[in-house]
Design an enzyme around this catalytic site. Structure first.
Site, PDB file in Angstrom:
ATOM      1  N   ARG A 193      33.224  58.510  50.025  1.00  0.00           N
ATOM      2  CA  ARG A 193      32.627  57.933  51.258  1.00  0.00           C
ATOM      3  C   ARG A 193      32.033  59.053  52.105  1.00  0.00           C
ATOM      4  O   ARG A 193      32.363  59.271  53.264  1.00  0.00           O
ATOM      5  CB  ARG A 193      33.670  57.115  52.016  1.00  0.00           C
ATOM      6  CG  ARG A 193      34.210  56.000  51.135  1.00  0.00           C
ATOM      7  CD  ARG A 193      34.820  54.891  51.891  1.00  0.00           C
ATOM      8  NE  ARG A 193      33.804  53.982  52.422  1.00  0.00           N
ATOM      9  CZ  ARG A 193      34.124  52.885  53.111  1.00  0.00           C
ATOM     10  NH1 ARG A 193      35.373  52.616  53.357  1.00  0.00           N
ATOM     11  NH2 ARG A 193      33.183  52.094  53.574  1.00  0.00           N
TER      12      ARG A 193
ATOM     13  N   ASP B  60      31.582  44.189  47.863  1.00  0.00           N
ATOM     14  CA  ASP B  60      32.674  43.638  48.683  1.00  0.00           C
ATOM     15  C   ASP B  60      33.219  42.323  48.135  1.00  0.00           C
ATOM     16  O   ASP B  60      34.194  41.791  48.655  1.00  0.00           O
ATOM     17  CB  ASP B  60      32.204  43.427  50.127  1.00  0.00           C
ATOM     18  CG  ASP B  60      31.922  44.748  50.805  1.00  0.00           C
ATOM     19  OD1 ASP B  60      31.271  44.732  51.868  1.00  0.00           O
ATOM     20  OD2 ASP B  60      32.313  45.783  50.255  1.00  0.00           O
TER      21      ASP B  60
ATOM     22  N   ARG C 285      41.760  43.206  59.050  1.00  0.00           N
ATOM     23  CA  ARG C 285      40.599  43.972  59.502  1.00  0.00           C
ATOM     24  C   ARG C 285      39.322  43.158  59.320  1.00  0.00           C
ATOM     25  O   ARG C 285      38.339  43.375  60.019  1.00  0.00           O
ATOM     26  CB  ARG C 285      40.472  45.278  58.708  1.00  0.00           C
ATOM     27  CG  ARG C 285      41.525  46.301  59.011  1.00  0.00           C
ATOM     28  CD  ARG C 285      41.180  47.624  58.365  1.00  0.00           C
ATOM     29  NE  ARG C 285      39.815  48.013  58.700  1.00  0.00           N
ATOM     30  CZ  ARG C 285      39.095  48.882  57.980  1.00  0.00           C
ATOM     31  NH1 ARG C 285      39.615  49.413  56.901  1.00  0.00           N
ATOM     32  NH2 ARG C 285      37.874  49.196  58.334  1.00  0.00           N
TER      33      ARG C 285
END
Ligand code: EPZ
Length: 435
Positions: A121, A306, A400
């Site tokens: 990342r 995702d 989250r």
């Protein structure tokens, strides 16, 4: 810590209105700092990451109120240029405050970002892009010290398609001097929503949603009435899989099917009947899902990374052998080991990028751990289909990105509740910043 307790094999059936998109609201909350007046944001999801962003906004001097799903932010005062470490290390998208604060204040200091552990990342394109626009960025320890007396427009070609770098540079360019051209830009719908928000403030951004975005910097942004966050296409996809994995049926309202073509196509190939209108998606699952011979995650409009974990969960009970290749993140496989504990037969390649899933008739309830947001979502889905009871620990990861997933699934006939695991001193994060 909190955990989900789920008793499986209830068919998911019913109707659900899709919440606002986490990955649209986070860049927009950062971009709010460009605007020196009050803005109202509707359809803002009450998820942990929203509260982290609110904490950052309040900490740097914005006035924020959050009632229901309506957020009002007044960024008209002087804003501090230090972003609180505990927020930045919790949430990777805190890095989006860099572009906004440099454009607003000419200065920002922040820790290197945290977030889901999906691999390196890197943030090299955020830094090199801002430097090419005139920012001076120094790394000392795990902190970045950034200054930009005046950002200037630049032509920037990104070496990798990056949602965050595209957003950070677009925000910074909105008030830079001259024209910025972003090449090899990410095309995600959340970037289109961010451009729509900024243009609503008087910015001049064209080409969002394509691989080349042109931004003409403006001197000041003007106040506007309000902005409505787009529907969350990953939350929508997750609930579609919840129905698919339990041979159920679901109708989603307040959705945007045109943002989800690759996910819908995958579900149809797995044997689901899917009917859509402009804002609804109705899915009817088969008695047992079909395997997918080949699925590859790609940048939008390809199949979204995702949704990878959620599809691996569904394919774990499909009829046949499926293969899936993860091309965006080098470490998005923590769900494989946890699903194996439930009886899934998943083989990972040496480099952990290729999954081979041999569908089983049944998974079995046990205790599993959510290692990150979408891993947790996948385990909840697998638990809905499994025989017996499953405990999914570390529920805070799921919170989250999903607004009360347990309430939504229970309303769709799931046997699920959230509970505290062994007594722990840690306060649920939401209770610290709800407001
Ligand atoms: C955004 O993350 C999303 N998060 C992620 O969603 C999503 O998975 C990802 O985009 C890809 O679609 C938000 O929008 C808040 P990237 P981001 O920069 O921006 C490399 C979820 O589950 N890269 O597009 O961090 C990077 O290492 C989350 O909701 C560089 O090399 O992702 C990665 O391999 C998880 N240098 C690839 O690009 C850089 O400077 C794509 O990352 C930046 C990125």
């Amino acid at each position: 810590m909190r955990q989900y307790r789920i008793r499986g094999q209830n068919r998911i059936e019913g109707e659900l209105c899709v919440s606002g998109a986490k990955n649209a609201v986070l860049p927009i909350l950062a971009a709010l700092c460009l605007n020196e007046s009050e803005v109202v944001i509707h359809n803002c999801p009450r998820i942990a990451d929203t509260f982290v962003s609110i904490e950052i906004l309040r900490d740097i001097g914005c006035k924020v109120s959050f009632v229901g799903n309506t957020l009002t932010v007044d960024a008209s005062g002087d804003l501090k240029h230090n972003i609180p470490d505990d927020c930045v290390t919790k949430m990777r998208s805190s890095i989006l405050f860099m572009g906004a604060m440099l454009a607003r204040n000419g200065r920002v200091n922040l820790a290197l970002p945290g977030g889901c552990k999906l691999g390196a990342r890197a943030i090299d394109m955020h830094i090199s892009g801002l430097e090419s626009m005139g920012a001076i960025i120094k790394a000392e320890g795990n902190r970045l010290y950034c200054e930009a007396p005046m950002l200037k427009g630049e032509e920037i070609e990104m070496h990798t398609v990056s949602v965050g770098a595209t957003e950070n540079l677009m925000i910074a360019a909105a008030k830079a001097k001259g024209e910025t051209v972003l090449k090899n830009a990410a095309q995600e719908p959340e970037i289109v929503d961010l451009a729509r928000f900024l243009n609503g403030l008087g910015a001049d951004i064209r080409g969002a949603g394509t691989s080349t975005i042109v931004i003409n910097g403006v001197k000041r942004l003007c106040p506007r009435d309000s902005h409505r966050i787009m529907p969350d296409r990953i939350v929508a996809g997750t609930y579609l899989v919840a129905a698919a994995i339990t041979a159920g049926e679901i109708k989603l309202t307040g959705a945007c099917p045109r943002d989800m073509l690759a996910v819908i196509s995958g579900l149809k190939k797995m044997g689901c009947r899917v009917l859509t209108t402009d804002s609804t998606i109705a899915l009817q699952a088969p008695g047992r899902l079909l395997a997918l011979p080949r699925l590859v995650t790609e940048a939008h409009p390809g199949f979204p990374t995702d949704m990878q974990a959620q599809f691996v969960a569904a394919l774990s009970v499909a009829d046949g052998r499926s293969t899936l290749r993860e091309t965006i993140f080098e470490k998005r496989f923590s769900h494989a080991e946890e699903l194996r504990k439930m009886g899934a037969d998943i083989v990972l390649s040496d480099n952990k990028q290729f999954f081979t899933v041999y569908g089983k008739k049944t998974l079995y309830g046990t205790t599993v751990e959510a290692h990150d947001l979408r891993c947790g979502a996948a385990l909840v889905l697998a638990a809905l289909a499994a025989e017996g009871e499953t405990i999914v620990t570390q529920a805070q990861h799921v919170e989250r990105g999903y607004e009360h997933i347990e309430k939504d699934l229970a309303a769709l006939s799931a046997n699920i509740r959230v509970e505290s695991s062994a007594a722990s001193s840690e306060q649920p994060y939401l209770s610290l910043v709800a407001g």
